[in-house]
Enzyme design. Structure first.
Site, PDB file in Angstrom:
ATOM      1  N   ASP A 147      -5.373  -6.414  -7.226  1.00 38.46           N
ATOM      2  CA  ASP A 147      -4.110  -5.710  -7.324  1.00 38.46           C
ATOM      3  C   ASP A 147      -3.249  -6.201  -6.163  1.00 38.46           C
ATOM      4  O   ASP A 147      -3.759  -6.775  -5.190  1.00 38.46           O
ATOM      5  CB  ASP A 147      -4.371  -4.205  -7.235  1.00 38.46           C
ATOM      6  CG  ASP A 147      -3.095  -3.398  -7.170  1.00 38.46           C
ATOM      7  OD1 ASP A 147      -2.245  -3.557  -8.060  1.00 38.46           O
ATOM      8  OD2 ASP A 147      -2.947  -2.610  -6.213  1.00 38.46           O
ATOM      9  N   ASP A 201      -6.694  -0.275  -5.333  1.00 40.17           N
ATOM     10  CA  ASP A 201      -6.473   0.825  -4.388  1.00 40.17           C
ATOM     11  C   ASP A 201      -6.120   2.132  -5.071  1.00 40.17           C
ATOM     12  O   ASP A 201      -5.572   3.032  -4.420  1.00 40.17           O
ATOM     13  CB  ASP A 201      -5.333   0.456  -3.415  1.00 40.17           C
ATOM     14  CG  ASP A 201      -3.965   0.507  -4.087  1.00 40.17           C
ATOM     15  OD1 ASP A 201      -3.043   1.109  -3.519  1.00 40.17           O
ATOM     16  OD2 ASP A 201      -3.819  -0.039  -5.204  1.00 40.17           O
TER      17      ASP A 201
END
Length: 223
Positions: free
Chosen positions: A7, A169
């Protein structure tokens, strides 16, 4: 090839300062002034542009989906105009990427940031060429947590989803990995780091220096 997919926002880089600045451009146009604060609202920022608009309007008792829709393009334009003023990679992030590549892993990015803005940001940070593939929120008709963007990132890397790990995250990343049937590693050094353990990823990451060994423990190493 075994692959590692990252990400972007809140995982590789802290983009919150520039995101909040762009949102505040919108709030100033609305007459509310600077609604979001870089120190207090980093977690909100890393959930994306629409989330920032919703949060700011809600605080003023003015939440209106039509206003969010109208100002989202304004936010994107403001963000694109100053996308890397405050953004920095988390300590050790790019060193970890290079260490993974040295071990033979294919490395890519799968983000819910619009592809054009993600490409622009990575170029301005001088890091685009470090990644073999980049898939954004609008690359495909669907976005994370649908597994298709992750699978497409792996495809572009010439890899196999069965030998892939996703570094993220958020619950979005955790759910994307789960839907794709791949292990996830969630970082704990972002603004929502204390919440990551509750998502029960295959691993938590406190320091990017540990990532190559964590990945090896999950999917092994390319020969």
């Amino acid at each position: 090839m075994r692959t590692v997919v990252f990400d972007l926002d809140g995982t590789l880089a802290d983009t919150s300062g520039d995101l909040i600045a762009a949102a505040n451009v919108c709030f100033r146009e609305m007459g509310f002034g600077d609604v979001l604060d870089a120190a207090r609202d980093a977690g909100v920022a890393l959930r994306g542009g629409r989330r920032m608009l919703v949060e700011g309007l809600t605080r003023h008792g003015a939440m209106d989906e039509a206003v969010v829709k109208r100002y989202y393009p304004v936010l994107l334009e403001a963000y694109g105009g100053a996308i890397s003023k405050h953004t920095v990679f988390f300590p050790g992030a790019m060193e970890a990427v290079e260490a993974l590549k040295a071990r033979g892993y294919g490395v890519g990015i799968c983000t819910n940031k619009p592809e054009g803005l993600a490409e622009q940001l990575m170029r301005e940070l001088g890091a685009r060429e470090a990644f073999g593939a980049l898939v954004g929120a609008d690359t495909l008709p669907v976005r994370k947590p649908d597994p298709a963007p992750l699978v497409e990132t792996v495809r572009r890397l010439g890899g196999d989803p069965a030998m892939t790990v996703l570094i993220g995250d958020s619950d979005t990343d955790r759910n994307t990995a789960k839907a794709a049937g791949v292990p996830s590693v969630l970082v704990t050094f972002g603004p929502s780091g204390e919440d990551m353990a509750a998502l029960e990823p295959e691993a938590l990451l406190n320091d990017f220096r540990d990532l190559p060994d964590v990945v090896y423990g999950l999917i092994g190493r390319n020969s």
